[in-house]
Design an enzyme around this catalytic site. Structure first.
Site, PDB file in Angstrom:
ATOM      1  N   ASP A 200     -11.500  -9.025  14.409  1.00  0.00           N
ATOM      2  CA  ASP A 200     -12.457 -10.077  13.888  1.00  0.00           C
ATOM      3  C   ASP A 200     -12.891  -9.961  12.577  1.00  0.00           C
ATOM      4  O   ASP A 200     -13.881  -9.038  12.350  1.00  0.00           O
ATOM      5  CB  ASP A 200     -13.583 -10.145  15.293  1.00  0.00           C
ATOM      6  N   GLN A 203     -16.987 -11.663   9.691  1.00  0.00           N
ATOM      7  CA  GLN A 203     -17.938 -11.027   8.603  1.00  0.00           C
ATOM      8  C   GLN A 203     -17.398 -10.250   7.526  1.00  0.00           C
ATOM      9  O   GLN A 203     -17.855  -9.896   6.452  1.00  0.00           O
ATOM     10  CB  GLN A 203     -18.865 -10.232   9.231  1.00  0.00           C
TER      11      GLN A 203
HETATM   12  N1  PMP Z   1     -17.306 -13.101  15.222  1.00  0.00           N
HETATM   13  C1  PMP Z   1     -18.179 -12.623  14.133  1.00  0.00           C
HETATM   14  C2  PMP Z   1     -18.465 -11.241  14.018  1.00  0.00           C
HETATM   15  C3  PMP Z   1     -19.021 -13.693  13.833  1.00  0.00           C
HETATM   16  O1  PMP Z   1     -20.116 -13.150  13.091  1.00  0.00           O
HETATM   17  C4  PMP Z   1     -19.050 -14.990  14.182  1.00  0.00           C
HETATM   18  C5  PMP Z   1     -19.868 -15.715  13.713  1.00  0.00           C
HETATM   19  N2  PMP Z   1     -21.303 -15.690  13.844  1.00  0.00           N
HETATM   20  C6  PMP Z   1     -17.679 -15.195  14.899  1.00  0.00           C
HETATM   21  C7  PMP Z   1     -16.925 -14.215  15.387  1.00  0.00           C
HETATM   22  C8  PMP Z   1     -17.432 -16.694  15.058  1.00  0.00           C
HETATM   23  O2  PMP Z   1     -17.372 -17.200  14.252  1.00  0.00           O
HETATM   24  P1  PMP Z   1     -17.024 -19.120  14.322  1.00  0.00           P
HETATM   25  O3  PMP Z   1     -18.302 -19.452  14.978  1.00  0.00           O
HETATM   26  O4  PMP Z   1     -16.800 -19.459  12.754  1.00  0.00           O
HETATM   27  O5  PMP Z   1     -15.963 -19.076  15.058  1.00  0.00           O
END
Ligand code: PMP
Length: 550
Positions: A200, A203
């Site tokens: 993921d 960040q």
């Molecule tokens: N994973 C992490 C580590 C995040 O910080 C975030 C957003 N805060 C997400 C996933 C989800 O991102 P999105 O809302 O753009 O799908």
């Protein structure tokens, strides 16, 4: 070379705006970064010059749009270090969708003997998705623990990742702790166990150089809106052979090569995963964001992030009333620090900071299980990007002191609530709640978990046999506004019928003559919703009426 922050700030006109009469200090970048003109001007060029659907028309505009959109895939592949170009880069809506594409794409490969390994610091985007997929497949989900120092416990990772592991899904960088996880090591552990690894990168893609091939990620998901790009578009890298095998999540036009009344065959990569009209302008603008960040230099972005985080950490840690979370000072982290100020709820602190033009985030940051591990309902998070300065960190710290006017942050909350933006009654109930606490033998109680701030609370009701509410009490660690409103409501309902509680609909807003900032609407209406549901549920459970209880 350090980042030239003053030159960068010129590209972000939004940073010149004022909030509540103060210069905007935008410290909510882990949620969404601001967008430079080089990126949003792409929209104007697209809509003024070559707006058309892609891949569908034999006309100039469609051709131009298609070329730009396809090249944007190549650009993003390059940005994350994928040598396979567009075939390895799917455009999604965001990181969440990227994770869903992988998780549901692998569903058929998972079964009751399999385990999906996550970490305790996963965002709900990953945690909830894998929980769902694992449940459907009958697989188990296991979690690598976070050690005391905010880093992953690698010894535990070695114990958890084993022959049963089918997938390891990990955040590259934690959105709460700022920890940078050793994804290369985790990829090796996953591959040795014969498992896939999904990283993921929500960040990490915005904040450090990413090389999916060097880290040997099978899949890597990220979002445009966190990397100086637009909302509505994200990227999913996948190794070409794996994407070839992966089942699509979404079906329809564009993702097919041939269709009969009985069956369909899928289009080439990456279009097989992009059903329907894709985010065309957004995708092209995302490529401009990649250009922008590469011009700044991702090594420089990473160094700037770490420098601001270390500075903020040092200043926050030097205060007795502040607790910070994540790796200790000196350990590299991304540009964010989550913290709490003793005795002050995160929502109240955010309001006080907002008064000074400072945007931070308070709550559980979509990581409720991590906050359970930390034994916290929530935290306040200040997160930085290329345009932030040490002076802005100082502004945050000065705001915590409140200048000469206040003794501490708590005194500022008092001043905030007693200001004329709130009705006097809010302050009165905050200062002197009459109904806080439990009841000896309540007729019924309602527990609530407020998901945006991670707070838990409970209402207790004593109801007489004829359905009259005799007493309402509440227990809650929520913000000052929410507690004050709970107290106000409890007093109001005393002597009323249970039906009146079940019919509650906007009473608090009326009672406060609409005098509360819109920003705090959830805190204002939340307690009423809980009480209404409690009464409705009880009346449903006891359709014969309260008298039937005796
Ligand atoms: N994973 C992490 C580590 C995040 O910080 C975030 C957003 N805060 C997400 C996933 C989800 O991102 P999105 O809302 O753009 O799908």
């Amino acid at each position: 070379m350090p980042v030239d922050v003053s030159a960068i700030r010129e590209d972000f006109p939004i940073l010149d705006r004022q909030v509540n009469g103060e210069p905007l200090t935008y410290l909510d970048n882990a949620a969404t970064t601001q967008t430079p003109r080089q990126v949003y001007e792409v929209y104007e060029e697209f809509y003024e010059g070559y707006n058309a659907n892609v891949h569908r028309g034999i006309h100039a505009l469609s051709h131009e749009a298609s070329v730009a959109y396809e090249e944007a895939h190549d650009r993003l592949a390059e940005f994350v270090g994928a040598s396979g170009g567009r075939e390895e880069m799917v455009f999604t809506k965001n990181t969440t969708e990227g994770i869903n594409v992988v998780a549901y794409g692998l569903l058929d490969e998972l079964g009751p003997d399999d385990e999906v390994v996550l970490t305790e610091m996963e965002h709900h985007a990953s945690l909830v998705t894998w929980q769902q997929v694992a449940e459907t497949a009958g697989a188990d989900v296991r979690y690598i623990e976070v050690a005391e120092d905010g880093r992953l416990d690698l010894e535990h990772a070695k114990e958890v990742i084993g022959p049963e592991t089918a997938v390891v899904s990990v955040a590259h960088v934690s959105n709460v702790l700022g920890t940078v996880n050793p994804v290369e090591t985790l990829a090796e552990l996953a591959h040795d166990a014969g498992a896939y690894i999904l990283v993921d990168g929500a960040q990490s893609a915005p904040t450090r150089p990413v090389d999916v091939e060097a880290m040997d990620a099978d899949f890597f998901a990220f979002s445009g809106h966190k990397m100086a790009g637009p909302t509505g578009v994200g990227g999913l890298y996948g190794k070409r052979d794996l994407l070839e095998e992966l089942a699509p999540l979404c079906y329809g036009g564009e993702m097919i090569s041939h269709v009969t009344f009985d069956e369909a065959a899928w289009n080439d990569l990456p279009w097989k995963f992009e059903a329907g009209t894709p985010p065309i302008a957004e995708g092209i603008a995302l490529a401009a964001a990649a250009d922008y960040l590469d011009d700044v230099g991702m090594d420089e972005v990473r160094a700037h992030e770490n420098e601001l985080a270390q500075y903020a950490l040092e200043r926050l840690d030097s205060r007795d009333d502040v607790e910070t979370y994540g790796p200790p000072a000196g350990v590299e982290r991304t540009g964010l620090v989550a913290f709490n100020v003793e005795g002050v709820h995160g929502h109240d602190l955010s309001s006080v900071l907002n008064d000074r033009g400072i945007a931070v985030r308070a709550g559980d940051h979509c990581t409720q299980p991590l906050h359970d591990v930390l034994d916290l309902p929530g935290s306040v998070r200040a997160s930085f990007y290329v345009y932030n300065t040490k002076a802005e960190v100082d502004r945050l710290l000065d705001a915590l002191d409140g200048g000469d006017a206040f003794d501490d942050a708590r005194a500022q909350v008092e001043a905030y609530l007693s200001s004329d933006r709130y009705h006097d009654r809010v302050y009165e109930h905050h200062r002197d709640p009459k109904n806080a606490g439990g009841l000896a033998d309540p007729t019924f109680s309602k527990h609530s978990e407020e998901t945006t701030c991670g707070d838990e609370g409970e209402f207790h009701l004593d109801v007489s046999p004829d359905g009259t509410i005799e007493r309402v009490a509440f227990e809650s660690e929520s913000c000052a506004v929410s507690r004050a409103v709970a107290d106000l409501l409890a007093g109001h309902l005393e002597g009323q019928s249970l039906d009146a509680a079940a019919d509650l609909d906007g009473w608090v807003v009326d009672a406060l003559d609409g005098r509360f900032p819109d920003l705090r609407r959830d805190c204002v209406v939340g307690p009423e919703e809980v009480l209404r549901e409690a009464a409705q549920e009880y009346l449903e459970r006891e359709p014969e009426g309260i008298a039937g209880d005796d």
